[in-house]
Write a protein that holds these residues in place. Structure first.
Motif, PDB file in Angstrom:
ATOM      1  N   THR A 215     -33.398  41.975 -14.176  1.00 30.59           N
ATOM      2  CA  THR A 215     -32.869  40.965 -13.265  1.00 30.59           C
ATOM      3  C   THR A 215     -31.835  40.093 -13.956  1.00 30.59           C
ATOM      4  OG1 THR A 215     -34.998  40.927 -12.126  1.00 30.59           O
ATOM      5  CG2 THR A 215     -33.497  39.100 -11.689  1.00 30.59           C
ATOM      6  N   ILE A 216     -32.137  39.705 -15.192  1.00 29.93           N
ATOM      7  CA  ILE A 216     -31.225  38.861 -15.967  1.00 29.93           C
ATOM      8  C   ILE A 216     -29.932  39.607 -16.274  1.00 29.93           C
ATOM      9  CG2 ILE A 216     -30.922  37.701 -18.197  1.00 29.93           C
ATOM     10  CD1 ILE A 216     -34.008  37.166 -18.054  1.00 29.93           C
ATOM     11  N   ILE A 217     -30.051  40.845 -16.668  1.00 29.88           N
ATOM     12  CA  ILE A 217     -28.867  41.644 -16.992  1.00 29.88           C
ATOM     13  C   ILE A 217     -28.013  41.851 -15.736  1.00 29.88           C
ATOM     14  CG2 ILE A 217     -28.108  43.956 -17.664  1.00 29.88           C
ATOM     15  CD1 ILE A 217     -30.472  43.963 -19.654  1.00 29.88           C
ATOM     16  N   THR A 218     -28.662  42.101 -14.593  1.00 32.13           N
ATOM     17  CA  THR A 218     -27.926  42.246 -13.333  1.00 32.13           C
ATOM     18  C   THR A 218     -27.161  40.975 -12.999  1.00 32.13           C
ATOM     19  OG1 THR A 218     -29.554  43.827 -12.480  1.00 32.13           O
ATOM     20  CG2 THR A 218     -28.150  42.715 -10.868  1.00 32.13           C
ATOM     21  N   ALA A 219     -27.816  39.817 -13.179  1.00 28.53           N
ATOM     22  CA  ALA A 219     -27.174  38.531 -12.894  1.00 28.53           C
ATOM     23  C   ALA A 219     -25.996  38.282 -13.832  1.00 28.53           C
ATOM     24  CB  ALA A 219     -28.192  37.398 -13.020  1.00 28.53           C
ATOM     25  N   ILE A 220     -26.136  38.651 -15.092  1.00 30.07           N
ATOM     26  CA  ILE A 220     -25.051  38.479 -16.063  1.00 30.07           C
ATOM     27  C   ILE A 220     -23.855  39.335 -15.671  1.00 30.07           C
ATOM     28  CG2 ILE A 220     -24.365  38.932 -18.460  1.00 30.07           C
ATOM     29  CD1 ILE A 220     -27.192  38.117 -19.283  1.00 30.07           C
ATOM     30  N   ARG A 221     -24.101  40.555 -15.245  1.00 28.08           N
ATOM     31  CA  ARG A 221     -23.007  41.437 -14.823  1.00 28.08           C
ATOM     32  C   ARG A 221     -22.293  40.891 -13.594  1.00 28.08           C
ATOM     33  NH1 ARG A 221     -26.553  46.927 -15.713  1.00 28.08           N
ATOM     34  NH2 ARG A 221     -26.030  47.252 -17.911  1.00 28.08           N
ATOM     35  N   GLU A 222     -23.048  40.262 -12.694  1.00 23.79           N
ATOM     36  CA  GLU A 222     -22.446  39.705 -11.487  1.00 23.79           C
ATOM     37  C   GLU A 222     -21.533  38.519 -11.809  1.00 23.79           C
ATOM     38  OE1 GLU A 222     -25.762  38.847  -9.059  1.00 23.79           O
ATOM     39  OE2 GLU A 222     -26.021  40.916  -8.385  1.00 23.79           O
ATOM     40  N   LEU A 223     -21.713  37.925 -12.992  1.00 24.36           N
ATOM     41  CA  LEU A 223     -20.846  36.828 -13.425  1.00 24.36           C
ATOM     42  C   LEU A 223     -19.582  37.345 -14.114  1.00 24.36           C
ATOM     43  CD1 LEU A 223     -23.503  34.286 -14.735  1.00 24.36           C
ATOM     44  CD2 LEU A 223     -22.142  34.110 -12.655  1.00 24.36           C
ATOM     45  N   GLY A 224     -19.416  38.666 -14.152  1.00 25.93           N
ATOM     46  CA  GLY A 224     -18.191  39.240 -14.689  1.00 25.93           C
ATOM     47  C   GLY A 224     -18.287  39.720 -16.122  1.00 25.93           C
ATOM     48  N   ILE A 225     -19.477  39.707 -16.722  1.00 30.40           N
ATOM     49  CA  ILE A 225     -19.657  40.165 -18.103  1.00 30.40           C
ATOM     50  C   ILE A 225     -20.105  41.618 -18.036  1.00 30.40           C
ATOM     51  CG2 ILE A 225     -20.843  39.730 -20.292  1.00 30.40           C
ATOM     52  CD1 ILE A 225     -21.342  36.875 -19.262  1.00 30.40           C
ATOM     53  N   LYS A 226     -19.268  42.526 -18.512  1.00 39.10           N
ATOM     54  CA  LYS A 226     -19.512  43.951 -18.304  1.00 39.10           C
ATOM     55  C   LYS A 226     -19.854  44.725 -19.581  1.00 39.10           C
ATOM     56  CE  LYS A 226     -18.498  43.545 -13.914  1.00 39.10           C
ATOM     57  NZ  LYS A 226     -19.540  43.633 -12.884  1.00 39.10           N
ATOM     58  N   LYS A 227     -19.260  44.360 -20.705  1.00 37.31           N
ATOM     59  CA  LYS A 227     -19.467  45.126 -21.930  1.00 37.31           C
ATOM     60  C   LYS A 227     -20.877  44.916 -22.469  1.00 37.31           C
ATOM     61  CE  LYS A 227     -14.638  45.296 -23.421  1.00 37.31           C
ATOM     62  NZ  LYS A 227     -13.677  44.969 -24.491  1.00 37.31           N
ATOM     63  N   THR A 228     -21.457  45.984 -23.028  1.00 36.41           N
ATOM     64  CA  THR A 228     -22.838  45.955 -23.500  1.00 36.41           C
ATOM     65  C   THR A 228     -23.063  44.875 -24.555  1.00 36.41           C
ATOM     66  OG1 THR A 228     -23.048  48.323 -23.089  1.00 36.41           O
ATOM     67  CG2 THR A 228     -24.677  47.319 -24.556  1.00 36.41           C
ATOM     68  N   ARG A 229     -22.142  44.760 -25.510  1.00 38.22           N
ATOM     69  CA  ARG A 229     -22.307  43.776 -26.583  1.00 38.22           C
ATOM     70  C   ARG A 229     -22.265  42.353 -26.031  1.00 38.22           C
ATOM     71  NH1 ARG A 229     -19.039  40.832 -30.019  1.00 38.22           N
ATOM     72  NH2 ARG A 229     -19.910  40.444 -32.092  1.00 38.22           N
ATOM     73  N   GLN A 230     -21.356  42.089 -25.100  1.00 44.31           N
ATOM     74  CA  GLN A 230     -21.250  40.759 -24.509  1.00 44.31           C
ATOM     75  C   GLN A 230     -22.481  40.432 -23.658  1.00 44.31           C
ATOM     76  OE1 GLN A 230     -17.518  40.845 -22.430  1.00 44.31           O
ATOM     77  NE2 GLN A 230     -16.327  40.294 -24.240  1.00 44.31           N
ATOM     78  N   ILE A 231     -23.033  41.451 -22.978  1.00 44.11           N
ATOM     79  CA  ILE A 231     -24.260  41.244 -22.205  1.00 44.11           C
ATOM     80  C   ILE A 231     -25.414  40.868 -23.126  1.00 44.11           C
ATOM     81  CG2 ILE A 231     -26.011  42.412 -20.803  1.00 44.11           C
ATOM     82  CD1 ILE A 231     -23.739  44.020 -19.544  1.00 44.11           C
ATOM     83  N   SER A 232     -25.516  41.556 -24.273  1.00 46.66           N
ATOM     84  CA  SER A 232     -26.578  41.269 -25.236  1.00 46.66           C
ATOM     85  C   SER A 232     -26.451  39.855 -25.787  1.00 46.66           C
ATOM     86  CB  SER A 232     -26.537  42.289 -26.385  1.00 46.66           C
ATOM     87  OG  SER A 232     -26.762  43.586 -25.910  1.00 46.66           O
ATOM     88  N   LEU A 233     -25.237  39.449 -26.131  1.00 52.26           N
ATOM     89  CA  LEU A 233     -25.022  38.098 -26.661  1.00 52.26           C
ATOM     90  C   LEU A 233     -25.329  37.037 -25.609  1.00 52.26           C
ATOM     91  CD1 LEU A 233     -21.724  38.603 -28.717  1.00 52.26           C
ATOM     92  CD2 LEU A 233     -24.015  38.208 -29.618  1.00 52.26           C
ATOM     93  N   ALA A 234     -24.906  37.287 -24.371  1.00 54.27           N
ATOM     94  CA  ALA A 234     -25.169  36.330 -23.297  1.00 54.27           C
ATOM     95  C   ALA A 234     -26.669  36.206 -23.032  1.00 54.27           C
ATOM     96  CB  ALA A 234     -24.444  36.763 -22.025  1.00 54.27           C
ATOM     97  N   THR A 235     -27.386  37.321 -23.095  1.00 50.67           N
ATOM     98  CA  THR A 235     -28.833  37.299 -22.896  1.00 50.67           C
ATOM     99  C   THR A 235     -29.519  36.486 -23.975  1.00 50.67           C
ATOM    100  OG1 THR A 235     -28.744  39.496 -21.876  1.00 50.67           O
ATOM    101  CG2 THR A 235     -30.893  38.719 -22.619  1.00 50.67           C
ATOM    102  N   ALA A 236     -29.127  36.713 -25.233  1.00 49.17           N
ATOM    103  CA  ALA A 236     -29.754  36.001 -26.354  1.00 49.17           C
ATOM    104  C   ALA A 236     -29.456  34.503 -26.296  1.00 49.17           C
ATOM    105  CB  ALA A 236     -29.263  36.590 -27.678  1.00 49.17           C
TER     106      ALA A 236
END
Length: 456
Positions: A215-236
């Motif tokens: 759910t968190i990863i889906t929400a992050i992608r909806e904010l325009g963050i697409k690259k795997t590394r950027q998603i991981s950093l945003a999650t942390a």
């Protein structure tokens, strides 16, 4: 079009989303009850509670980031597909219709409505309240793309304002008593840290953080963050901010529970104590505010739970729609909620004693996975050695009627003899550590053999 970078504003939105999902029914009642049980030992008990209730969920989010997993199934997959699927089902059944999700309706009902109804009408009252509650949860969760707006921007800030005014501001200005002179229950006089740690299981946040990963990863992608590394950093980054907020509120609630002993007797649960405190400061208005506060925070948690459940199961069984799983979860949660809060808590404890050791070792393996290249052998050895004592920990936590049976007492006698720390609820600990060390040794030997450093 270039991928957008995670800004401070986006991080705060995701942090608020994580906070709103994790802070729910148990997060209100268990810290307060822990404070009452620990008394003047509240700070020692808090340290154990924060490890399992705060640090562990943060570690779970980091493990998902490091392994680039979409949730529980991917994280458990090195143990094999069948294990990953079974673990996914067990965790979501616990967080979903069996325990955590029904509890999101029963807790606000017990706090805000049950005290004003007679015992004869409480059954009907819970039926009506839970029907309305889960109807709203289904309505809000039906459009999963709106989860960030609903929780992160609307419901969560409203909850924080209510909590700040109702409890913390009034309680800190005019404390109920001194935390240093509050009585200590027998179990917390000797084992405050370990009991505090086990109380953190009841929040289910360690499991919830694994379930909310997708759910968190889906929400992050909806904010325009697409690259795997950027998603991981945003999650942390967002996970640290959101869970830090949970930790601060936990400490305040535990302190509140400890000081409340000067005015009120030790209650059966933290919901009763919260109701007493709100009435002490604000009278009938406080009762209404607390009922609203509890409903809002529990509804945000319920939304996160049912959405994560539906998303994960739709991914595993794509022929069944997201909305169908949503209806199933909300419907079953409604039915189980009407068993009552006491029954839900009584039967959830043994399940948590079994699942949490497996989740803890899985999270640690995910964090350390870069060191052993995600070697499946390390996962399997660690999990298999944790599984057996965790099963005995579950047996030891069964309700009294089952716990006193002759067969169970024989099995528990075996566990007490061969599993260190079993009486403290940590029979799995030494076996889990031994499994991790053995797995790492086997990995090193396998690598050295592959490189030709060890002869056949």
């Amino acid at each position: 079009m270039k991928t957008k970078k995670a800004s401070i504003r986006r991080s705060m939105i995701i942090a608020s989303l994580i906070f709103g999902m994790l802070f729910g029914a148990g997060n209100l009642i268990f810290p307060v009850h822990l404070g009452q049980l620990a008394g003047s030992n509240w700070l020692i008990a808090s340290s154990g509670f924060l490890l399992s209730g705060v640090l562990l969920p943060l570690m779970a989010l980091l493990a998902i980031s490091i392994t680039k997993s979409n949730g529980i199934y991917d994280l458990a997959l090195p143990n094999g597909r069948y294990y990953a699927l079974i673990f996914l089902i067990l965790v979501h059944a616990t967080l979903g219709p069996l325990f955590a999700t029904p509890r999101t309706a029963t807790v606000p009902y017990e706090i805000g409505i049950a005290p004003y109804l007679s015992k004869s009408t409480n059954t009907l009252g819970l039926l009506i309240y839970s029907a309305i509650f889960f109807s709203l949860v289904y309505l809000f969760s039906n459009h999963e793309g709106k989860i960030t707006t609903l929780i992160g921007k609307v419901l969560n800030p409203l909850f924080l304002l209510l909590l700040l005014f109702l409890i913390f501001l009034l309680a800190f200005i005019n404390p109920l008593g001194s935390r240093n002179t509050a009585a200590i229950t027998a179990s917390y006089a000797r084992h405050a840290f370990s009991n505090g740690f086990l109380q953190g299981y009841n929040t289910m946040d360690g499991l919830a953080a694994l379930a909310f990963g997708i759910t968190i990863i889906t929400a992050i992608r909806e904010l325009g963050i697409k690259k795997t590394r950027q998603i991981s950093l945003a999650t942390a980054k967002s996970g640290f901010l959101g869970i830090a907020g949970v930790a601060i509120i936990y400490l305040a609630l535990i302190w509140l529970g400890a000081t409340s002993l000067h005015q009120f007797k030790l209650a059966a649960n933290g919901g009763i104590t919260l109701a007493q405190i709100s009435h002490h400061y604000l009278g009938t208005a406080g009762d209404a505010i607390l009922a609203t506060l509890a409903t809002i925070t529990c509804m945000t948690s319920a939304m996160g739970l049912v959405i994560a459940f539906s998303q994960d199961f739709h991914r595993r069984f794509p022929k069944i729609s997201y909305r169908t799983f949503l209806r199933i979860n909300c419907g079953l949660s409604f039915l189980f909620a009407n068993l009552g809060l006491n029954q839900i808590i009584a039967w959830s404890t043994p399940i948590l004693m079994f699942l949490y050791p497996l989740a803890i070792t899985l999270i640690i393996l995910g964090l350390l996975s870069p060191l052993f290249k995600n070697d499946r052998l390390v996962y399997r050895i660690t999990t298999e050695l944790t599984l057996i004592p965790a099963f005995f920990d579950m047996l030891n936590a069964l309700p009294a009627g089952l716990h006193e049976s002759r067969l169970l007492q024989t099995l528990l006698g075996f566990a007490q003899q061969y599993f260190p720390f079993f009486n403290l609820g940590f029979g799995w600990l030494t076996f889990g550590i031994a499994g991790l060390i053995l797995g790492l040794i086997c990995h090193v030997l396998r690598v050295r053999k592959r490189l030709g450093l060890i002869s056949e």
